[in-house]
Design a protein around this motif. Structure first.
Motif, PDB file in Angstrom:
ATOM      1  N   PHE A  36       0.844  -1.190   0.000  1.00 19.65           N
ATOM      2  CA  PHE A  36       0.000   0.000   0.000  1.00 19.65           C
ATOM      3  C   PHE A  36       0.885   1.248   0.000  1.00 19.65           C
ATOM      4  O   PHE A  36       1.508   1.586   1.019  1.00 19.65           O
ATOM      5  CB  PHE A  36      -0.921  -0.022   1.216  1.00 19.65           C
ATOM      6  CG  PHE A  36      -1.943   1.085   1.233  1.00 19.65           C
ATOM      7  CD1 PHE A  36      -2.820   1.269   0.181  1.00 19.65           C
ATOM      8  CD2 PHE A  36      -2.032   1.944   2.322  1.00 19.65           C
ATOM      9  CE1 PHE A  36      -3.764   2.281   0.192  1.00 19.65           C
ATOM     10  CE2 PHE A  36      -2.983   2.958   2.362  1.00 19.65           C
ATOM     11  CZ  PHE A  36      -3.843   3.120   1.281  1.00 19.65           C
ATOM     12  N   HIS A  37       0.986   1.896  -1.141  1.00 16.02           N
ATOM     13  CA  HIS A  37       1.780   3.109  -1.324  1.00 16.02           C
ATOM     14  C   HIS A  37       3.275   2.901  -1.091  1.00 16.02           C
ATOM     15  O   HIS A  37       4.018   3.880  -0.934  1.00 16.02           O
ATOM     16  CB  HIS A  37       1.293   4.237  -0.402  1.00 16.02           C
ATOM     17  CG  HIS A  37      -0.016   4.829  -0.803  1.00 16.02           C
ATOM     18  ND1 HIS A  37      -0.174   5.616  -1.920  1.00 16.02           N
ATOM     19  CD2 HIS A  37      -1.255   4.743  -0.225  1.00 16.02           C
ATOM     20  CE1 HIS A  37      -1.440   6.008  -2.018  1.00 16.02           C
ATOM     21  NE2 HIS A  37      -2.119   5.474  -1.013  1.00 16.02           N
ATOM     22  N   ALA A  38       3.751   1.664  -1.054  1.00 20.11           N
ATOM     23  CA  ALA A  38       5.166   1.433  -0.770  1.00 20.11           C
ATOM     24  C   ALA A  38       5.567   0.026  -1.199  1.00 20.11           C
ATOM     25  O   ALA A  38       4.708  -0.823  -1.477  1.00 20.11           O
ATOM     26  CB  ALA A  38       5.440   1.622   0.726  1.00 20.11           C
TER      27      ALA A  38
ATOM     28  N   LEU B  17      -1.190  -4.139  -7.647  1.00 25.58           N
ATOM     29  CA  LEU B  17      -0.993  -2.897  -6.904  1.00 25.58           C
ATOM     30  C   LEU B  17      -2.013  -2.862  -5.772  1.00 25.58           C
ATOM     31  O   LEU B  17      -3.226  -2.869  -6.026  1.00 25.58           O
ATOM     32  CB  LEU B  17      -1.191  -1.683  -7.813  1.00 25.58           C
ATOM     33  CG  LEU B  17      -0.218  -1.521  -8.986  1.00 25.58           C
ATOM     34  CD1 LEU B  17      -0.558  -0.266  -9.769  1.00 25.58           C
ATOM     35  CD2 LEU B  17       1.224  -1.482  -8.515  1.00 25.58           C
ATOM     36  N   GLU B  18      -1.552  -2.822  -4.543  1.00 25.11           N
ATOM     37  CA  GLU B  18      -2.458  -2.841  -3.410  1.00 25.11           C
ATOM     38  C   GLU B  18      -3.335  -1.597  -3.418  1.00 25.11           C
ATOM     39  O   GLU B  18      -2.840  -0.464  -3.346  1.00 25.11           O
ATOM     40  CB  GLU B  18      -1.669  -2.926  -2.102  1.00 25.11           C
ATOM     41  CG  GLU B  18      -2.527  -3.085  -0.870  1.00 25.11           C
ATOM     42  CD  GLU B  18      -3.285  -4.417  -0.834  1.00 25.11           C
ATOM     43  OE1 GLU B  18      -4.266  -4.494  -0.076  1.00 25.11           O
ATOM     44  OE2 GLU B  18      -2.910  -5.360  -1.553  1.00 25.11           O
TER      45      GLU B  18
ATOM     46  N   THR C 135      -2.337   1.420  -5.609  1.00 26.93           N
ATOM     47  CA  THR C 135      -1.311   2.402  -5.255  1.00 26.93           C
ATOM     48  C   THR C 135       0.095   1.879  -5.536  1.00 26.93           C
ATOM     49  O   THR C 135       0.314   0.693  -5.740  1.00 26.93           O
ATOM     50  CB  THR C 135      -1.401   2.767  -3.766  1.00 26.93           C
ATOM     51  OG1 THR C 135      -1.047   1.615  -2.972  1.00 26.93           O
ATOM     52  CG2 THR C 135      -2.800   3.225  -3.390  1.00 26.93           C
ATOM     53  N   GLY C 136       1.051   2.803  -5.510  1.00 27.69           N
ATOM     54  CA  GLY C 136       2.458   2.428  -5.633  1.00 27.69           C
ATOM     55  C   GLY C 136       2.943   2.207  -7.049  1.00 27.69           C
ATOM     56  O   GLY C 136       4.046   1.675  -7.251  1.00 27.69           O
TER      57      GLY C 136
ATOM     58  N   ASP D  93       6.491   3.689  -7.898  1.00 27.43           N
ATOM     59  CA  ASP D  93       7.575   3.000  -7.199  1.00 27.43           C
ATOM     60  C   ASP D  93       7.882   1.661  -7.861  1.00 27.43           C
ATOM     61  O   ASP D  93       9.047   1.260  -7.991  1.00 27.43           O
ATOM     62  CB  ASP D  93       7.207   2.769  -5.733  1.00 27.43           C
ATOM     63  CG  ASP D  93       7.284   4.037  -4.902  1.00 27.43           C
ATOM     64  OD1 ASP D  93       7.959   4.988  -5.340  1.00 27.43           O
ATOM     65  OD2 ASP D  93       6.674   4.084  -3.826  1.00 27.43           O
TER      66      ASP D  93
ATOM     67  N   SER E 107      -7.693   3.066  -7.520  1.00 32.92           N
ATOM     68  CA  SER E 107      -7.183   4.369  -7.097  1.00 32.92           C
ATOM     69  C   SER E 107      -7.307   5.307  -8.286  1.00 32.92           C
ATOM     70  O   SER E 107      -6.399   5.412  -9.105  1.00 32.92           O
ATOM     71  CB  SER E 107      -5.717   4.263  -6.654  1.00 32.92           C
ATOM     72  OG  SER E 107      -5.220   5.532  -6.258  1.00 32.92           O
TER      73      SER E 107
ATOM     74  N   ASP F 209      -6.628   8.000  -9.569  1.00 30.29           N
ATOM     75  CA  ASP F 209      -5.768   9.170  -9.631  1.00 30.29           C
ATOM     76  C   ASP F 209      -5.320   9.338 -11.083  1.00 30.29           C
ATOM     77  O   ASP F 209      -4.392   8.655 -11.552  1.00 30.29           O
ATOM     78  CB  ASP F 209      -4.561   8.972  -8.716  1.00 30.29           C
ATOM     79  CG  ASP F 209      -3.684  10.205  -8.604  1.00 30.29           C
ATOM     80  OD1 ASP F 209      -3.604  10.970  -9.588  1.00 30.29           O
ATOM     81  OD2 ASP F 209      -3.064  10.400  -7.543  1.00 30.29           O
TER      82      ASP F 209
ATOM     83  N   VAL G 153      -1.506  10.027 -11.740  1.00 29.82           N
ATOM     84  CA  VAL G 153      -0.635   8.856 -11.630  1.00 29.82           C
ATOM     85  C   VAL G 153      -0.855   7.910 -12.798  1.00 29.82           C
ATOM     86  O   VAL G 153       0.098   7.333 -13.339  1.00 29.82           O
ATOM     87  CB  VAL G 153      -0.864   8.141 -10.285  1.00 29.82           C
ATOM     88  CG1 VAL G 153      -0.143   6.791 -10.263  1.00 29.82           C
ATOM     89  CG2 VAL G 153      -0.374   9.007  -9.133  1.00 29.82           C
ATOM     90  N   HIS G 154      -2.110   7.725 -13.200  1.00 28.04           N
ATOM     91  CA  HIS G 154      -2.385   6.870 -14.355  1.00 28.04           C
ATOM     92  C   HIS G 154      -1.589   7.350 -15.570  1.00 28.04           C
ATOM     93  O   HIS G 154      -0.950   6.553 -16.265  1.00 28.04           O
ATOM     94  CB  HIS G 154      -3.875   6.900 -14.697  1.00 28.04           C
ATOM     95  CG  HIS G 154      -4.749   6.215 -13.705  1.00 28.04           C
ATOM     96  ND1 HIS G 154      -6.112   6.143 -13.870  1.00 28.04           N
ATOM     97  CD2 HIS G 154      -4.470   5.569 -12.551  1.00 28.04           C
ATOM     98  CE1 HIS G 154      -6.637   5.482 -12.846  1.00 28.04           C
ATOM     99  NE2 HIS G 154      -5.663   5.135 -12.034  1.00 28.04           N
TER     100      HIS G 154
END
Length: 306
Positions: free
Chosen positions: A136-138, A165-166, A169-170, A173, A197, A199, A202-203
Motif C-alpha cells: 500500500f503506497h510502498a 498494486l495494493e 497504489t504504488g 515505485d 485508485s 488518480d 498517476v495513471h
C-alpha cells in the motif's frame, strides 16, 4: 516470433479473441477462509458462461502456492474452447507461511524460470507470465525480493511481469524498481488494479513509462471502480494511451463467481464493455479486449542460459 504461452501451448497473439486479461479460475489464500476457488465444476461453468458472452481467453494471475490447480487447466480449456494462460510468481508475504517463503529464499528466480520454460510441478503446463505484488503506497523488502526475481526471470525468458498494486497504489515505485533499477522494458510490465485508485495524474505518469495499465474487477466495497473507470479510460485514451489499456474481472472468491450469484467473468463483457463503449466507442473497446492483450502477453520466448 511473438507467442502467448497458454496451458495448451504457444499461440499467436491474434488468436486470443476477446480476452479477460486478469482473472482467477482457482485461488486460495489464508486471508480468504471459506472463499477458496477450488471447484473444477464451477470453473468449467464460469468459463462456459464467459464463452457465451463472446469470451475467447482468460489470463489467470494466480501465482505459486495459492491453489493454481494447473493440471486441471488444460482439460478446462479444451472443454470450453477458451484459451487459458497460467502464472508463476509470488504474492505478498501475508499470503504464505514462513516455511514456504524460507524454502524459496535462495531460488525464487530459478523457480519462476523453470515454471515458465519447463512446467509447473509435474503437470507439464508452462506458465505464461510472472505475477508479483506491491504494498500500500510502498514496496517492502518482500516486494523488492520478488520483483528482483521476476526481473531475473524476465531477462532469462522474455516473460511479461504482472503486478498487483495494493488498492491501486504504488505504481510509480514499482516502475522505478522494475523498469529503472532492474532494467525490465516497460512494455513487458502490466500494472493491475489502477481502477481502485482513480488518480488520473498517476495513471498518466505510469502510462508515459510505456507499461500496460489493467482496469480489472467490478466495484467492491470502498473501491471507486465501475462509476469512475470510464472517465479514467477516456482520459488515458484522449492522451494517446489507448493501446496500453487492459480489462479484467479479477474473480478471487467463490461468492464472486457468476455461477454462485456474483458478477464473475461474464460481467466484464455483459456490463463493463457496454459501459465503456458509451465512454470511448466500440472500436477502442474492441482493441482493448483483443489487440492489447495479445501485445501485452505475447512474448518472443527465449530459453535461459545454463
Amino acid at each position: 516470433m511473438s507467442a502467448v504461452r497458454t496451458v495448451l501451448g504457444d499461440v499467436s497473439p491474434a488468436d486470443l479473441g476477446v480476452c479477460d486479461a486478469h482473472d482467477h479460475l482457482f485461488f486460495g489464500s489464508p486471508l480468504l477462509p471459506g472463499q477458496e476457488l477450488r471447484s473444477v465444476t464451477a470453473a468449467r461453468a464460469e468459463l462456459a458462461a464467459f464463452r457465451e458472452q463472446g469470451g475467447g481467453a482468460v489470463v489467470q494471475w494466480t501465482p505459486y502456492g495459492l491453489g493454481r490447480r494447473v493440471a486441471d487447466l488444460p482439460p478446462l480449456s479444451r472443454e470450453t474452447g477458451v484459451h487459458v494462460v497460467a502464472a508463476t510468481g509470488l504474492h505478498q508475504a501475508v499470503h504464505y507461511d514462513e516455511d514456504t517463503l524460507a524454502g524459496l529464499r535462495s531460488r525464487l528466480a530459478e523457480v519462476f524460470v523453470s515454471e515458465l520454460t519447463e512446467g509447473i510441478g509435474t503437470s507439464g503446463v508452462r506458465a505464461g507470465l510472472v505475477k508479483v505484488a506491491g504494498g500500500f503506497h510502498a514496496l517492502d523488502a518482500h516486494a523488492r525480493w520478488t520483483m528482483t526475481a521476476a526481473a531475473e526471470a524476465h531477462h532469462a525468458t522474455g516473460a511479461t511481469i504482472t503486478v498487483h498494486l495494493e488498492m491501486g497504489t504504488g505504481a510509480l515505485d514499482v516502475l522505478d524498481l522494475l523498469c529503472g533499477r532492474l532494467g525490465v522494458p516497460p512494455d513487458r510490465v502490466v500494472l493491475g488494479h489502477l481502477n481502485r485508485s482513480p488518480d488520473l495524474v498517476v495513471h498518466r505518469q505510469a502510462a508515459q513509462y510505456g507499461c500496460y495499465l489493467a482496469f480489472d474487477g467490478p466495484s467492491r466495497t470502498h473501491h471507486a471502480t465501475d462509476w469512475r473507470m470510464p472517465d479514467a479510460v477516456r482520459a488515458l485514451a484522449d492522451a494517446g494511451f489507448g493501446d496500453r489499456l487492459l480489462l479484467g474481472a479479477d474473480t478471487t472468491t467463490a461468492a464472486a463467481r457468476s455461477v454462485d450469484g456474483g458478477p464473475g467473468m461474464p460481467y466484464l463483457l455483459r456490463r463493463v464493455r457496454p459501459r465503456l463503449v458509451q465512454a470511448v466507442g466500440e472500436e477502442l473497446v474492441g482493441r482493448i479486449l483483443t489487440e492489447n492483450p495479445g501485445r501485452a502477453f505475447g512474448t518472443e520466448w527465449r530459453r535461459p542460459v545454463r
